[in-house]
Design a protein around this motif. Structure first.
Motif, mmCIF file in Angstrom:
data_model
loop_
_atom_site.group_PDB
_atom_site.id
_atom_site.type_symbol
_atom_site.label_atom_id
_atom_site.label_comp_id
_atom_site.label_asym_id
_atom_site.label_seq_id
_atom_site.Cartn_x
_atom_site.Cartn_y
_atom_site.Cartn_z
ATOM 1 N N MET A 107 0.812 -1.190 0.000
ATOM 2 C CA MET A 107 0.000 0.000 0.000
ATOM 3 C C MET A 107 0.862 1.263 0.000
ATOM 4 S SD MET A 107 -3.133 0.559 -0.151
ATOM 5 C CE MET A 107 -4.646 0.858 0.615
ATOM 6 N N TRP A 108 2.117 1.131 0.265
ATOM 7 C CA TRP A 108 3.007 2.291 0.321
ATOM 8 C C TRP A 108 3.303 2.849 -1.062
ATOM 9 C CZ3 TRP A 108 7.409 1.717 -2.455
ATOM 10 C CH2 TRP A 108 7.784 0.416 -2.772
ATOM 11 N N GLU A 109 3.028 2.097 -2.124
ATOM 12 C CA GLU A 109 3.361 2.562 -3.464
ATOM 13 C C GLU A 109 2.441 3.678 -3.938
ATOM 14 O OE1 GLU A 109 0.591 -0.817 -3.732
ATOM 15 O OE2 GLU A 109 2.592 -0.757 -2.926
ATOM 16 N N ILE A 110 1.234 3.776 -3.384
ATOM 17 C CA ILE A 110 0.316 4.843 -3.793
ATOM 18 C C ILE A 110 0.834 6.217 -3.387
ATOM 19 C CG2 ILE A 110 -2.030 5.737 -3.529
ATOM 20 C CD1 ILE A 110 -2.947 2.813 -3.333
ATOM 21 N N PRO A 111 1.211 6.451 -2.118
ATOM 22 C CA PRO A 111 1.797 7.761 -1.792
ATOM 23 C C PRO A 111 3.142 7.987 -2.486
ATOM 24 C CG PRO A 111 1.119 6.638 0.209
ATOM 25 C CD PRO A 111 0.965 5.664 -0.908
ATOM 26 N N PHE A 112 3.883 6.918 -2.713
ATOM 27 C CA PHE A 112 5.168 7.046 -3.385
ATOM 28 C C PHE A 112 4.992 7.578 -4.801
ATOM 29 C CE2 PHE A 112 8.808 5.170 -5.701
ATOM 30 C CZ PHE A 112 9.822 5.786 -4.989
ATOM 31 N N GLY A 152 2.360 9.133 -5.855
ATOM 32 C CA GLY A 152 1.585 10.362 -5.815
ATOM 33 C C GLY A 152 2.336 11.566 -5.290
ATOM 34 N N ILE A 153 3.369 11.348 -4.470
ATOM 35 C CA ILE A 153 4.082 12.469 -3.854
ATOM 36 C C ILE A 153 5.549 12.515 -4.249
ATOM 37 C CG2 ILE A 153 4.773 13.491 -1.647
ATOM 38 C CD1 ILE A 153 2.220 12.204 -0.458
ATOM 39 N N VAL A 154 6.258 11.428 -4.105
ATOM 40 C CA VAL A 154 7.708 11.410 -4.301
ATOM 41 C C VAL A 154 8.089 11.437 -5.780
ATOM 42 C CG1 VAL A 154 9.809 10.094 -3.848
ATOM 43 C CG2 VAL A 154 8.052 10.242 -2.103
ATOM 44 N N ILE A 155 7.475 10.613 -6.584
ATOM 45 C CA ILE A 155 7.826 10.514 -8.004
ATOM 46 C C ILE A 155 7.558 11.814 -8.758
ATOM 47 C CG2 ILE A 155 7.347 9.289 -10.152
ATOM 48 C CD1 ILE A 155 9.085 7.707 -8.261
ATOM 49 N N PRO A 156 6.448 12.544 -8.514
ATOM 50 C CA PRO A 156 6.296 13.827 -9.224
ATOM 51 C C PRO A 156 7.399 14.824 -8.905
ATOM 52 C CG PRO A 156 4.214 13.180 -8.280
ATOM 53 C CD PRO A 156 5.238 12.207 -7.786
ATOM 54 N N PHE A 161 11.258 6.849 -17.610
ATOM 55 C CA PHE A 161 10.462 5.733 -18.114
ATOM 56 C C PHE A 161 11.115 4.390 -17.795
ATOM 57 C CE2 PHE A 161 9.084 2.873 -21.559
ATOM 58 C CZ PHE A 161 7.724 2.879 -21.316
ATOM 59 N N ILE A 162 12.413 4.278 -18.029
ATOM 60 C CA ILE A 162 13.110 3.018 -17.753
ATOM 61 C C ILE A 162 13.174 2.742 -16.255
ATOM 62 C CG2 ILE A 162 15.360 1.873 -17.883
ATOM 63 C CD1 ILE A 162 15.708 3.207 -20.632
ATOM 64 N N GLY A 163 13.469 3.764 -15.470
ATOM 65 C CA GLY A 163 13.550 3.578 -14.016
ATOM 66 C C GLY A 163 12.230 3.160 -13.402
ATOM 67 N N LEU A 164 11.150 3.794 -13.826
ATOM 68 C CA LEU A 164 9.849 3.409 -13.284
ATOM 69 C C LEU A 164 9.402 2.055 -13.806
ATOM 70 C CD1 LEU A 164 7.954 6.809 -13.273
ATOM 71 C CD2 LEU A 164 8.960 5.591 -11.347
ATOM 72 N N ASN A 165 9.821 1.670 -14.991
ATOM 73 C CA ASN A 165 9.453 0.348 -15.490
ATOM 74 C C ASN A 165 10.257 -0.757 -14.824
ATOM 75 O OD1 ASN A 165 7.237 0.592 -17.181
ATOM 76 N ND2 ASN A 165 8.512 1.522 -18.740
ATOM 77 N N ILE A 166 11.421 -0.439 -14.317
ATOM 78 C CA ILE A 166 12.139 -1.424 -13.498
ATOM 79 C C ILE A 166 11.333 -1.697 -12.238
ATOM 80 C CG2 ILE A 166 14.200 -1.772 -12.070
ATOM 81 C CD1 ILE A 166 15.774 -0.328 -14.296
ATOM 82 N N MET A 167 10.766 -0.627 -11.660
ATOM 83 C CA MET A 167 9.906 -0.830 -10.493
ATOM 84 C C MET A 167 8.618 -1.559 -10.875
ATOM 85 S SD MET A 167 10.622 2.536 -8.113
ATOM 86 C CE MET A 167 9.090 3.250 -8.484
ATOM 87 N N THR A 168 8.163 -1.384 -12.113
ATOM 88 C CA THR A 168 6.975 -2.099 -12.582
ATOM 89 C C THR A 168 7.231 -3.603 -12.638
ATOM 90 O OG1 THR A 168 6.277 -0.203 -13.895
ATOM 91 C CG2 THR A 168 5.372 -2.317 -14.529
ATOM 92 N N ILE A 169 8.449 -3.987 -12.890
ATOM 93 C CA ILE A 169 8.789 -5.411 -12.926
ATOM 94 C C ILE A 169 9.040 -5.954 -11.521
ATOM 95 C CG2 ILE A 169 10.523 -7.075 -13.717
ATOM 96 C CD1 ILE A 169 10.894 -5.212 -16.171
ATOM 97 N N VAL A 170 9.714 -5.174 -10.678
ATOM 98 C CA VAL A 170 10.132 -5.667 -9.366
ATOM 99 C C VAL A 170 8.986 -5.657 -8.345
ATOM 100 C CG1 VAL A 170 11.671 -5.189 -7.423
ATOM 101 C CG2 VAL A 170 12.532 -5.036 -9.755
ATOM 102 N N GLY A 178 -0.770 -4.914 -9.103
ATOM 103 C CA GLY A 178 -0.823 -5.181 -10.536
ATOM 104 C C GLY A 178 0.199 -4.346 -11.288
ATOM 105 N N TRP A 179 0.689 -4.874 -12.369
ATOM 106 C CA TRP A 179 1.707 -4.157 -13.137
ATOM 107 C C TRP A 179 1.091 -3.116 -14.054
ATOM 108 C CZ3 TRP A 179 1.690 -4.203 -18.417
ATOM 109 C CH2 TRP A 179 0.898 -5.154 -19.030
ATOM 110 N N GLU A 180 -0.198 -3.238 -14.388
ATOM 111 C CA GLU A 180 -0.828 -2.318 -15.327
ATOM 112 C C GLU A 180 -0.852 -0.891 -14.802
ATOM 113 O OE1 GLU A 180 -2.454 -5.071 -14.205
ATOM 114 O OE2 GLU A 180 -2.573 -6.399 -15.945
ATOM 115 N N ALA A 181 -1.208 -0.739 -13.549
ATOM 116 C CA ALA A 181 -1.263 0.598 -12.960
ATOM 117 C C ALA A 181 0.134 1.209 -12.864
ATOM 118 C CB ALA A 181 -1.897 0.538 -11.578
ATOM 119 N N LEU A 182 1.109 0.415 -12.492
ATOM 120 C CA LEU A 182 2.473 0.928 -12.388
ATOM 121 C C LEU A 182 3.017 1.330 -13.750
ATOM 122 C CD1 LEU A 182 3.914 -1.638 -9.831
ATOM 123 C CD2 LEU A 182 3.086 0.670 -9.384
#
Length: 89
Positions: free
Chosen positions: A1-6, A8-12, A37-46, A54-58
């Motif tokens: 559940m920590w990925e939603i604030p991450f 929403g706040i940190v990545i922007p 794009f590449i960095g966030l897609n690495i997180m999409t895989i991990v 789910g990977w779709e939202a990431l």
């Protein structure tokens, strides 16, 4: 559940700062969107391997922030181009 604030706040904040630094200081206009794009897609895989997300939202967030970074880079590029061109009368 920590990925939603991450996402929403940190990545922007990281997206804006990294895009501005790479375009203004290093004049690498298209490297920031590619790296984001590449960095966030690495997180999409991990992340789906570690947590039950789910990977779709990431992937959607990765594309969204890459587009935002591209827009920031293009705005800075156009602003620098407009101020650096000599005016002819």
């Amino acid at each position: 559940m920590w990925e939603i604030p991450f996402y929403g706040i940190v990545i922007p904040i990281i997206t804006i700062v990294f895009s501005l630094i790479s375009t203004m200081k290093y004049r690498k206009y298209f490297i920031a969107p590619v790296v984001i794009f590449i960095g966030l897609n690495i997180m999409t895989i991990v992340l789906p391997l570690i947590h039950n997300v789910g990977w779709e939202a990431l992937f959607g967030w990765a594309v969204f922030y890459a587009v935002i970074s591209l827009i920031i880079s293009l705005i800075v590029w156009l602003a620098k181009r407009k101020t650096s061109t000599p005016r002819t009368t």
